[in-house]
Design a protein around this motif. Sequence first.
Motif, PDB file in Angstrom:
ATOM      1  N   ILE A 171       0.862  -1.315  -0.025  1.00  0.00           N
ATOM      2  CA  ILE A 171       0.073   0.079  -0.041  1.00  0.00           C
ATOM      3  C   ILE A 171       0.930   1.460   0.038  1.00  0.00           C
ATOM      4  CG2 ILE A 171      -1.610   1.209   1.298  1.00  0.00           C
ATOM      5  CD1 ILE A 171      -2.633  -1.311   2.315  1.00  0.00           C
ATOM      6  N   ASN A 172       1.741   1.298   0.969  1.00  0.00           N
ATOM      7  CA  ASN A 172       2.661   2.503   1.009  1.00  0.00           C
ATOM      8  C   ASN A 172       3.524   2.781  -0.404  1.00  0.00           C
ATOM      9  OD1 ASN A 172       2.074   2.406   3.656  1.00  0.00           O
ATOM     10  ND2 ASN A 172       3.927   1.545   4.355  1.00  0.00           N
ATOM     11  N   LEU A 173       3.810   1.690  -1.189  1.00  0.00           N
ATOM     12  CA  LEU A 173       4.738   1.822  -2.213  1.00  0.00           C
ATOM     13  C   LEU A 173       3.741   2.522  -3.451  1.00  0.00           C
ATOM     14  CD1 LEU A 173       6.776  -1.583  -2.322  1.00  0.00           C
ATOM     15  CD2 LEU A 173       7.685   0.783  -2.252  1.00  0.00           C
ATOM     16  N   LEU A 174       2.507   1.676  -3.407  1.00  0.00           N
ATOM     17  CA  LEU A 174       1.594   2.258  -4.592  1.00  0.00           C
ATOM     18  C   LEU A 174       0.985   3.596  -4.284  1.00  0.00           C
ATOM     19  CD1 LEU A 174      -0.649  -0.828  -4.588  1.00  0.00           C
ATOM     20  CD2 LEU A 174       0.740  -0.098  -6.657  1.00  0.00           C
ATOM     21  N   CYS A 175       0.983   4.172  -3.012  1.00  0.00           N
ATOM     22  CA  CYS A 175       0.555   5.317  -2.673  1.00  0.00           C
ATOM     23  C   CYS A 175       1.395   6.098  -3.159  1.00  0.00           C
ATOM     24  CB  CYS A 175       0.052   5.363  -1.119  1.00  0.00           C
ATOM     25  SG  CYS A 175      -1.391   4.805  -0.798  1.00  0.00           S
ATOM     26  N   GLY A 176       2.786   5.990  -2.715  1.00  0.00           N
ATOM     27  CA  GLY A 176       3.839   7.112  -3.037  1.00  0.00           C
ATOM     28  C   GLY A 176       4.003   7.190  -4.443  1.00  0.00           C
ATOM     29  N   ARG A 177       3.982   6.071  -5.324  1.00  0.00           N
ATOM     30  CA  ARG A 177       4.144   6.176  -6.698  1.00  0.00           C
ATOM     31  C   ARG A 177       3.010   6.934  -7.235  1.00  0.00           C
ATOM     32  NH1 ARG A 177       8.235   3.363  -9.586  1.00  0.00           N
ATOM     33  NH2 ARG A 177       9.829   2.592  -8.257  1.00  0.00           N
ATOM     34  N   ALA A 178       1.799   6.577  -6.973  1.00  0.00           N
ATOM     35  CA  ALA A 178       0.456   7.108  -7.400  1.00  0.00           C
ATOM     36  C   ALA A 178       0.431   8.730  -7.264  1.00  0.00           C
ATOM     37  CB  ALA A 178      -0.731   6.526  -6.927  1.00  0.00           C
ATOM     38  N   ILE A 179       0.798   9.066  -5.941  1.00  0.00           N
ATOM     39  CA  ILE A 179       0.651  10.473  -5.729  1.00  0.00           C
ATOM     40  C   ILE A 179       1.714  11.405  -6.603  1.00  0.00           C
ATOM     41  CG2 ILE A 179       1.302  12.168  -3.904  1.00  0.00           C
ATOM     42  CD1 ILE A 179      -0.067  10.170  -1.901  1.00  0.00           C
ATOM     43  N   LEU A 180       3.035  10.675  -6.664  1.00  0.00           N
ATOM     44  CA  LEU A 180       4.056  11.329  -7.643  1.00  0.00           C
ATOM     45  C   LEU A 180       3.386  11.498  -9.006  1.00  0.00           C
ATOM     46  CD1 LEU A 180       7.363   9.609  -6.404  1.00  0.00           C
ATOM     47  CD2 LEU A 180       6.657  12.011  -6.150  1.00  0.00           C
ATOM     48  N   ALA A 181       2.684  10.296  -9.520  1.00  0.00           N
ATOM     49  CA  ALA A 181       2.261  10.428 -10.768  1.00  0.00           C
ATOM     50  C   ALA A 181       1.321  11.648 -10.928  1.00  0.00           C
ATOM     51  CB  ALA A 181       1.575   8.994 -11.359  1.00  0.00           C
ATOM     52  N   ALA A 182       0.203  11.606  -9.913  1.00  0.00           N
ATOM     53  CA  ALA A 182      -0.806  12.662  -9.977  1.00  0.00           C
ATOM     54  C   ALA A 182      -0.372  14.005  -9.840  1.00  0.00           C
ATOM     55  CB  ALA A 182      -1.619  12.439  -8.947  1.00  0.00           C
ATOM     56  N   PHE A 183       0.602  14.095  -9.148  1.00  0.00           N
ATOM     57  CA  PHE A 183       1.400  15.551  -8.777  1.00  0.00           C
ATOM     58  C   PHE A 183       2.089  16.025 -10.082  1.00  0.00           C
ATOM     59  CE2 PHE A 183       2.057  15.589  -4.070  1.00  0.00           C
ATOM     60  CZ  PHE A 183       0.487  15.940  -3.905  1.00  0.00           C
ATOM     61  N   ALA A 184       2.752  14.992 -10.902  1.00  0.00           N
ATOM     62  CA  ALA A 184       3.443  15.287 -12.033  1.00  0.00           C
ATOM     63  C   ALA A 184       2.465  15.603 -13.236  1.00  0.00           C
ATOM     64  CB  ALA A 184       4.347  13.988 -12.430  1.00  0.00           C
ATOM     65  N   GLY A 185       1.438  15.080 -13.087  1.00  0.00           N
ATOM     66  CA  GLY A 185       0.332  15.386 -14.028  1.00  0.00           C
ATOM     67  C   GLY A 185      -0.571  16.537 -13.786  1.00  0.00           C
ATOM     68  N   PHE A 186      -0.329  17.291 -12.542  1.00  0.00           N
ATOM     69  CA  PHE A 186      -1.028  18.481 -11.943  1.00  0.00           C
ATOM     70  C   PHE A 186      -2.523  18.034 -11.938  1.00  0.00           C
ATOM     71  CE2 PHE A 186       2.470  20.326 -14.324  1.00  0.00           C
ATOM     72  CZ  PHE A 186       3.015  20.974 -13.596  1.00  0.00           C
ATOM     73  N   ALA A 187      -2.635  16.678 -11.488  1.00  0.00           N
ATOM     74  CA  ALA A 187      -4.129  16.093 -11.442  1.00  0.00           C
ATOM     75  C   ALA A 187      -4.569  16.519  -9.914  1.00  0.00           C
ATOM     76  CB  ALA A 187      -4.087  14.768 -11.521  1.00  0.00           C
ATOM     77  N   PRO A 188      -5.733  16.971  -9.924  1.00  0.00           N
ATOM     78  CA  PRO A 188      -6.313  17.348  -8.447  1.00  0.00           C
ATOM     79  C   PRO A 188      -6.610  16.189  -7.476  1.00  0.00           C
ATOM     80  CG  PRO A 188      -8.052  17.413 -10.097  1.00  0.00           C
ATOM     81  CD  PRO A 188      -6.858  17.405 -10.733  1.00  0.00           C
ATOM     82  N   LYS A 189      -6.525  15.135  -7.925  1.00  0.00           N
ATOM     83  CA  LYS A 189      -6.710  13.828  -7.156  1.00  0.00           C
ATOM     84  C   LYS A 189      -6.165  12.626  -7.732  1.00  0.00           C
ATOM     85  CE  LYS A 189     -11.174  14.991  -5.224  1.00  0.00           C
ATOM     86  NZ  LYS A 189     -12.837  14.561  -4.925  1.00  0.00           N
ATOM     87  N   VAL A 190      -5.769  11.456  -6.953  1.00  0.00           N
ATOM     88  CA  VAL A 190      -5.330  10.344  -7.666  1.00  0.00           C
ATOM     89  C   VAL A 190      -6.334   9.602  -7.839  1.00  0.00           C
ATOM     90  CG1 VAL A 190      -3.961   8.241  -7.124  1.00  0.00           C
ATOM     91  CG2 VAL A 190      -3.391  10.567  -5.781  1.00  0.00           C
ATOM     92  N   THR A 191      -6.347   9.027  -9.257  1.00  0.00           N
ATOM     93  CA  THR A 191      -7.249   8.291  -9.957  1.00  0.00           C
ATOM     94  C   THR A 191      -6.709   6.962 -10.062  1.00  0.00           C
ATOM     95  OG1 THR A 191      -6.419   8.707 -12.239  1.00  0.00           O
ATOM     96  CG2 THR A 191      -7.901  10.606 -11.204  1.00  0.00           C
ATOM     97  N   VAL A 192      -7.770   6.132 -10.495  1.00  0.00           N
ATOM     98  CA  VAL A 192      -7.387   4.666 -10.803  1.00  0.00           C
ATOM     99  C   VAL A 192      -6.294   4.592 -11.864  1.00  0.00           C
ATOM    100  CG1 VAL A 192      -8.079   2.598 -12.067  1.00  0.00           C
ATOM    101  CG2 VAL A 192      -9.891   3.826 -10.439  1.00  0.00           C
ATOM    102  N   GLY A 193      -5.998   5.487 -12.815  1.00  0.00           N
ATOM    103  CA  GLY A 193      -4.934   5.386 -13.738  1.00  0.00           C
ATOM    104  C   GLY A 193      -3.691   5.484 -13.172  1.00  0.00           C
ATOM    105  N   HIS A 194      -3.650   6.424 -12.366  1.00  0.00           N
ATOM    106  CA  HIS A 194      -2.489   6.561 -11.479  1.00  0.00           C
ATOM    107  C   HIS A 194      -1.856   5.532 -10.569  1.00  0.00           C
ATOM    108  CE1 HIS A 194      -3.949  11.077 -11.568  1.00  0.00           C
ATOM    109  NE2 HIS A 194      -2.653  10.965 -12.427  1.00  0.00           N
ATOM    110  N   VAL A 195      -2.976   4.952  -9.888  1.00  0.00           N
ATOM    111  CA  VAL A 195      -2.850   3.496  -8.784  1.00  0.00           C
ATOM    112  C   VAL A 195      -2.274   2.535 -10.042  1.00  0.00           C
ATOM    113  CG1 VAL A 195      -3.652   2.034  -7.571  1.00  0.00           C
ATOM    114  CG2 VAL A 195      -4.459   4.389  -7.265  1.00  0.00           C
ATOM    115  N   ARG A 196      -2.957   2.386 -11.097  1.00  0.00           N
ATOM    116  CA  ARG A 196      -2.430   1.154 -11.928  1.00  0.00           C
ATOM    117  C   ARG A 196      -1.313   1.559 -12.472  1.00  0.00           C
ATOM    118  NH1 ARG A 196      -7.643  -0.912 -15.443  1.00  0.00           N
ATOM    119  NH2 ARG A 196      -6.006  -2.464 -15.660  1.00  0.00           N
ATOM    120  N   ARG A 197      -0.829   2.656 -12.977  1.00  0.00           N
ATOM    121  CA  ARG A 197       0.668   3.190 -13.651  1.00  0.00           C
ATOM    122  C   ARG A 197       1.524   2.630 -12.354  1.00  0.00           C
ATOM    123  NH1 ARG A 197       2.491   9.197 -15.159  1.00  0.00           N
ATOM    124  NH2 ARG A 197       4.812   8.703 -15.210  1.00  0.00           N
ATOM    125  N   ALA A 198       1.141   2.996 -11.048  1.00  0.00           N
ATOM    126  CA  ALA A 198       2.229   2.768 -10.207  1.00  0.00           C
ATOM    127  C   ALA A 198       2.481   1.436  -9.812  1.00  0.00           C
ATOM    128  CB  ALA A 198       1.469   3.449  -8.898  1.00  0.00           C
TER     129      ALA A 198
END
Length: 235
Positions: free
Chosen positions: A199-226
């Motif tokens: 969970i920690n690993l996925l959250c960290g990667r997903a949050i970084l992906a969301a921030f990199a794309g200037f997304a307001p929230k972490v979405t399914v796409g970010h989690v699956r990419r992570a």
Amino acid sequence: MGGALSVLTGEVGLGKTLICRKILSDFSAADTVKTAYLLNPPQDFGYLMVNVIYDLTGVRVKPRSGNNHYLVEELYRILLEEAKVGRQVVLIIDEAHRLPAEVLEGVRLLTNLETSKQKLLSIILVGQPELDDTLSRRDLRQLRQRIAVRCRLKPLGRRQTREYVNHRLVSQSGNKGILFTSPAHWWLYRLSGGIPRRINLLCGRAILAAFAGFAPKVTVGHVRRASREIEYGSG
């Protein structure tokens, strides 16, 4: 603990070592408890005893080939000294699933160290589920009979996973958990299996992906990419 033998098991990533550290932290604040902690213990009983004595006293004794009796006597002397000043000694053996049966039998003998009034040593065995398999062996039935407390850690459920993520977000950034969409939470649980380390690993990667794309929230796409990045080691 009064000389009890306890066993804690769980799959990789469930937080067993974190629990050990919490126990050590709590005990360190108590004047009535002294601890010894072995991480990745030696697979030889003599060297295991050497490490226990060193952790308790800071003195490294030399093992003698084929003769561990004097090490047990030295530990007994140390335990008596601690008992005289009102301290209970607790030995925590992490990664205990790696110990051979003959070493575990030696650990059983340590539970016999006592006076006419009290047991002198409490032992906590911590390891992966293979430890349960080893303890179920017929030749270790005497050790099994000494177990007073037995705990098995399980993965978090779907609701617990969401609560865990929200708690981590609040404790680390003050965010109240609105950062992840509801579908993202569901996929986070599905892909992590409720294992806190994943969970920690996925959250960290997903949050970084969301921030990199200037997304307001972490979405399914970010989690699956992570998940893909972790699985294939990219990024």
